[in-house]
Design an enzyme around this catalytic site. Structure first.
Site, PDB file in Angstrom:
ATOM      1  N   GLY A  84       0.800  -1.219   0.000  1.00 41.06           N
ATOM      2  CA  GLY A  84       0.000   0.000   0.000  1.00 41.06           C
ATOM      3  C   GLY A  84       0.833   1.269   0.000  1.00 41.06           C
ATOM      4  N   CYS A  85       2.153   1.116   0.039  1.00 33.94           N
ATOM      5  CA  CYS A  85       3.042   2.277  -0.004  1.00 33.94           C
ATOM      6  C   CYS A  85       3.615   2.398  -1.410  1.00 33.94           C
ATOM      7  CB  CYS A  85       4.193   2.113   0.985  1.00 33.94           C
ATOM      8  SG  CYS A  85       3.677   2.078   2.705  1.00 33.94           S
ATOM      9  N   ALA A  86       3.671   3.623  -1.924  1.00 34.64           N
ATOM     10  CA  ALA A  86       4.249   3.840  -3.243  1.00 34.64           C
ATOM     11  C   ALA A  86       5.753   3.577  -3.216  1.00 34.64           C
ATOM     12  CB  ALA A  86       3.974   5.259  -3.723  1.00 34.64           C
ATOM     13  N   SER A  87       6.400   3.939  -2.115  1.00 33.45           N
ATOM     14  CA  SER A  87       7.822   3.662  -1.927  1.00 33.45           C
ATOM     15  C   SER A  87       7.962   2.292  -1.288  1.00 33.45           C
ATOM     16  CB  SER A  87       8.444   4.707  -0.998  1.00 33.45           C
ATOM     17  OG  SER A  87       8.246   5.999  -1.495  1.00 33.45           O
TER      18      SER A  87
END
Length: 173
Positions: A84-87
């Site tokens: 769920g994190c772009a990074s």
């Protein structure tokens, strides 16, 4: 809490264990204790009030991330990766006695700083305390809710969800 006003005396610095301040903090002439001893949300909020604008606060959050201890390579696996994190974000939780502690890392500097802020909220708390905390209200109080992109806010929510899931898992064991 009162805000710092130009020309007013800065509050007395908190004691530090490590006398080395980052180049950014030395350049800005912040008391070296700011980033080095900010280990509670209350201290972070007080430190934010000393900073003039959000650009300085972003830099400060990045500095907090740089102060995180390195994450052991054995925790850079899909098991510890936060979805769920772009990074790329990895969080490892450890149950020490009655409390949980966390280590983590990211490939993005600002996200690594947000990890540090998240750990200030949750690390050293019992699983029940972690589950009872309203991290989103704390982020809003700090002003992060209004100053992060939707993508970063989603990632922050994913980190909180992961930490709470780890707390639930400890309680269920």
């Amino acid at each position: 809490m009162t805000s710092f006003r130009p020309g007013a005396a800065r509050p007395a610095p908190r004691p530090v264990e490590n006398g080395l301040a980052s180049a950014y903090l030395r350049k800005r002439r912040f008391p070296r204790s700011l980033a080095l001893s900010t280990n509670t949300i209350e201290n972070l909020q007080a430190d934010f009030e000393l900073l003039d604008d959000w650009e300085e606060r972003y830099r400060y959050v990045i500095e907090l991330g740089r102060l995180l201890p390195p994450l052991d390579e054995k925790f850079r696996t899909p098991q510890y990766k936060v979805s769920g994190c772009a990074s790329q974000v990895w969080i490892h939780s450890e149950h020490n006695g009655s409390v949980l502690t966390f280590t983590g890392d990211s490939d993005a500097l600002i996200v690594k700083g947000l990890i540090a802020v998240t750990f200030m909220i949750f690390s050293g708390k019992t699983p029940a305390q972690i589950l009872a905390l309203d991290a989103h209200a704390i982020f809003a109080k700090l002003g992060l809710k209004d100053h992060l992109t939707p993508q970063r806010s989603n990632g922050l929510a994913s980190m909180v969800a992961r930490i709470k899931a780890d707390a639930r898992q400890v309680l269920a064991a």
